[in-house]
Structures are given as C-alpha cells and as structure tokens.
Write an enzyme that holds these catalytic residues in place. Structure first.
Site, PDB file in Angstrom:
ATOM      1  N   GLY A 127       0.787  -1.238   0.000  1.00 55.52           N
ATOM      2  CA  GLY A 127       0.000   0.000   0.000  1.00 55.52           C
ATOM      3  C   GLY A 127       0.813   1.279   0.000  1.00 55.52           C
ATOM      4  O   GLY A 127       0.322   2.323   0.413  1.00 55.52           O
ATOM      5  N   SER A 128       2.059   1.235  -0.531  1.00 54.92           N
ATOM      6  CA  SER A 128       2.845   2.477  -0.520  1.00 54.92           C
ATOM      7  C   SER A 128       2.243   3.510  -1.474  1.00 54.92           C
ATOM      8  O   SER A 128       2.253   4.712  -1.179  1.00 54.92           O
ATOM      9  CB  SER A 128       4.318   2.212  -0.859  1.00 54.92           C
ATOM     10  OG  SER A 128       4.457   1.749  -2.181  1.00 54.92           O
ATOM     11  N   ASN A 129       1.705   3.070  -2.606  1.00 58.51           N
ATOM     12  CA  ASN A 129       1.054   4.015  -3.519  1.00 58.51           C
ATOM     13  C   ASN A 129      -0.217   4.591  -2.903  1.00 58.51           C
ATOM     14  O   ASN A 129      -0.453   5.799  -2.966  1.00 58.51           O
ATOM     15  CB  ASN A 129       0.732   3.338  -4.852  1.00 58.51           C
ATOM     16  CG  ASN A 129       1.956   3.235  -5.752  1.00 58.51           C
ATOM     17  OD1 ASN A 129       2.399   4.221  -6.306  1.00 58.51           O
ATOM     18  ND2 ASN A 129       2.522   2.042  -5.860  1.00 58.51           N
TER      19      ASN A 129
ATOM     20  N   ASN B 291      -4.261   2.390 -13.608  1.00 62.56           N
ATOM     21  CA  ASN B 291      -3.314   1.463 -12.987  1.00 62.56           C
ATOM     22  C   ASN B 291      -1.912   2.042 -13.100  1.00 62.56           C
ATOM     23  O   ASN B 291      -1.629   2.820 -14.018  1.00 62.56           O
ATOM     24  CB  ASN B 291      -3.377   0.110 -13.719  1.00 62.56           C
ATOM     25  CG  ASN B 291      -2.459  -0.917 -13.094  1.00 62.56           C
ATOM     26  OD1 ASN B 291      -2.383  -1.055 -11.856  1.00 62.56           O
ATOM     27  ND2 ASN B 291      -1.731  -1.650 -13.915  1.00 62.56           N
TER      28      ASN B 291
ATOM     29  N   HIS C  59       2.066   0.748 -13.509  1.00 63.58           N
ATOM     30  CA  HIS C  59       2.855  -0.441 -13.837  1.00 63.58           C
ATOM     31  C   HIS C  59       4.342  -0.103 -13.689  1.00 63.58           C
ATOM     32  O   HIS C  59       4.788   0.943 -14.182  1.00 63.58           O
ATOM     33  CB  HIS C  59       2.554  -0.893 -15.268  1.00 63.58           C
ATOM     34  CG  HIS C  59       3.292  -2.139 -15.631  1.00 63.58           C
ATOM     35  ND1 HIS C  59       2.939  -3.372 -15.138  1.00 63.58           N
ATOM     36  CD2 HIS C  59       4.395  -2.339 -16.392  1.00 63.58           C
ATOM     37  CE1 HIS C  59       3.788  -4.281 -15.594  1.00 63.58           C
ATOM     38  NE2 HIS C  59       4.682  -3.684 -16.359  1.00 63.58           N
TER      39      HIS C  59
HETATM   40  C1  GRF Z   1       3.724  -1.247  -7.368  1.00 68.06           C
HETATM   41  O1  GRF Z   1       5.095  -1.430  -7.598  1.00 68.06           O
HETATM   42  C2  GRF Z   1       2.961  -1.163  -8.672  1.00 68.06           C
HETATM   43  O2  GRF Z   1       3.730  -0.742  -9.738  1.00 68.06           O
HETATM   44  C3  GRF Z   1       2.527  -2.578  -8.929  1.00 68.06           C
HETATM   45  O3  GRF Z   1       2.311  -3.128  -7.648  1.00 68.06           O
HETATM   46  C4  GRF Z   1       3.115  -2.453  -6.677  1.00 68.06           C
HETATM   47  C5  GRF Z   1       2.240  -2.068  -5.521  1.00 68.06           C
HETATM   48  O4  GRF Z   1       2.967  -1.579  -4.443  1.00 68.06           O
HETATM   49  N1  GRF Z   1       1.368  -2.583  -9.797  1.00 68.06           N
HETATM   50  P1  GRF Z   1       2.215  -0.902  -3.210  1.00 68.06           P
HETATM   51  O5  GRF Z   1       1.248  -1.929  -2.652  1.00 68.06           O
HETATM   52  O6  GRF Z   1       1.545   0.337  -3.694  1.00 68.06           O
HETATM   53  O7  GRF Z   1       3.322  -0.604  -2.212  1.00 68.06           O
END
Ligand code: GRF
Length: 214
Positions: free
Chosen positions: A17-19, A114, A116
């Site tokens: 969940g860092s994003n 999304n 990627h």
């Molecule tokens: C990210 O590296 C994204 O590019 C991929 O999955 C990962 C998710 O990371 N689709 P997080 O859960 O947001 O840390």
C-alpha cells in the site's frame, strides 16, 4: 453556503500500500483535489488496509472467490457495489493483483487507472522490474495507464524513466521504481481530478492547468 463536492477515489490493492498511502497523503495535504472514499482489498491482511485504517480512510476486505488471478463474478459484483455505494468517481488500482474483465470495467469505463513498474509496452505482467533487470535494460520506469480488458494494455497517461544501475538487485531496482511511483501516481490522479486529461482512442493529452498561468 453549499460545500463543493470533492472528487472521490476508490483504491484497490493487494499489497503493502505504498502508492495508496502516497495518494491518501497527497489528498490530505490538498495536493490532489480529491478524497479517498474507500480502499478495498482481496487480501485480508494486506498492508494497504492497515495504511487506510491508520489514516482513518474507510476500508474493506472482500473475498475474491475461487480463482487465483481474477475475481469471480460474485466478488466483482461485491467490489462494484462497494465502489458505487461510496460514490466513487475514479477507481485507482495500486498493486491490485487480479485482472478485471467484467462488470466493473463496463460500469467504470475510462475511469479505472493502474500503475505499472516498467515503461509499457515493455515488460508487462508480473515483476516487471525483475524482467527489466534480467533482460539487461539500462533504463526502465513507470507507466500510468487507463485499464482495458487486456493486461497492462490500456491508453498511456504518463511515463517516467528510472535508470538501471550497475550492481542493482531486483529489490534495489524495485525500490527506485517505487520512489518514482509515489511521485507520478499522485500527479496523474491530481490531473484527472482536475479534469485535465482528455482521451481519444489510445491518445491521451494533458490540458493546461487552469490553476496555473502557463
Ligand atoms: C507497485 O510497484 C505497482 O507498480 C505494482 O504493484 C506495486 C504495488 O505496491 N502494480 P504498493 O502496494 O503500492 O506498495
């Protein structure tokens, strides 16, 4: 005085969940004119749910059903219902490890994005940073795109490059890519919330920011 309705995000993820955390924090700081209305996960103990709870963002685990790489029909309906109930304007996939094919994509046509961890169309699919390293690429990056029925094939909204450095391991490269993701994804979502992205077929264009003079 009537309060203006904020653009509402629904974030789906299966991992740490860092994003999602970066997006929620950018919303809270006012950098994205939106609110994270809901975080959903197909993994009961996913870090993304903990990140949401820590920030007081409504979150839910929804069991994915019988398949390994997609949601079964009932699960996809449950995800869709939750997003509708939360009056979500944009569905943000952030490490969601299941392919969406059915109802949800139809209901949110051109409203699912999304991120990627590579420069598409290079290295689609899983562990894209490892694919780039194994291939011997000198440059990789991140891509934010609209989601269509294929795997990492939808119209590209933004891309940024990330170098592959001598001595990189899959982990060190992934960490550098994720650092870039945490900048690019909030910027793109901010632009979408401001209505700045236009799409025609595969072509997307960024309109000038009405908040800026340039
Ligand atoms: C990210 O590296 C994204 O590019 C991929 O999955 C990962 C998710 O990371 N689709 P997080 O859960 O947001 O840390």
């Amino acid at each position: 005085m009537r309060e203006e309705r904020l653009f509402r995000l629904g974030i789906l993820g299966s991992g740490k969940g860092s994003n999602a955390a970066a997006i929620a924090d950018a919303c809270a700081a006012g950098a994205i004119p939106a609110r994270v209305a809901l975080v959903l996960s197909d993994v009961e103990n996913a870090g993304i749910l903990a990140q949401a709870r820590e920030r007081g963002v409504p979150s839910r685990f929804i069991p994915p059903g019988q398949f390994r790489t997609k949601l079964d029909e009932a699960a996809e309906t449950a995800f869709l219902e939750a997003l509708r109930q939360a009056e979500v304007d944009l569905v943000v996939l952030a490490g969601f490890m299941r392919i969406l094919k059915g109802e949800l994509l139809r209901a949110f046509a051109q409203k699912v994005v999304n991120i990627h961890p590579a420069l598409l169309p290079a290295f689609p699919g899983l562990e894209a940073w490892k694919q780039a390293l194994d291939y011997g690429a000198k440059m990789t990056g991140v891509t934010v795109h609209f989601v269509d029925q294929g795997i990492d094939t939808g119209p590209i909204i933004a891309q940024e490059t990330v170098p592959v450095l001598p001595g990189d391991t899959p982990d060190s490269l992934h960490a550098r890519i994720q650092e870039m993701e945490r900048k690019v994804y909030p910027a793109v979502i901010g632009a979408l919330a401001r209505g700045r992205i236009r799409t025609q077929g595969r072509q997307t264009t960024w309109q000038p920011d009405p908040g800026k003079d340039t």
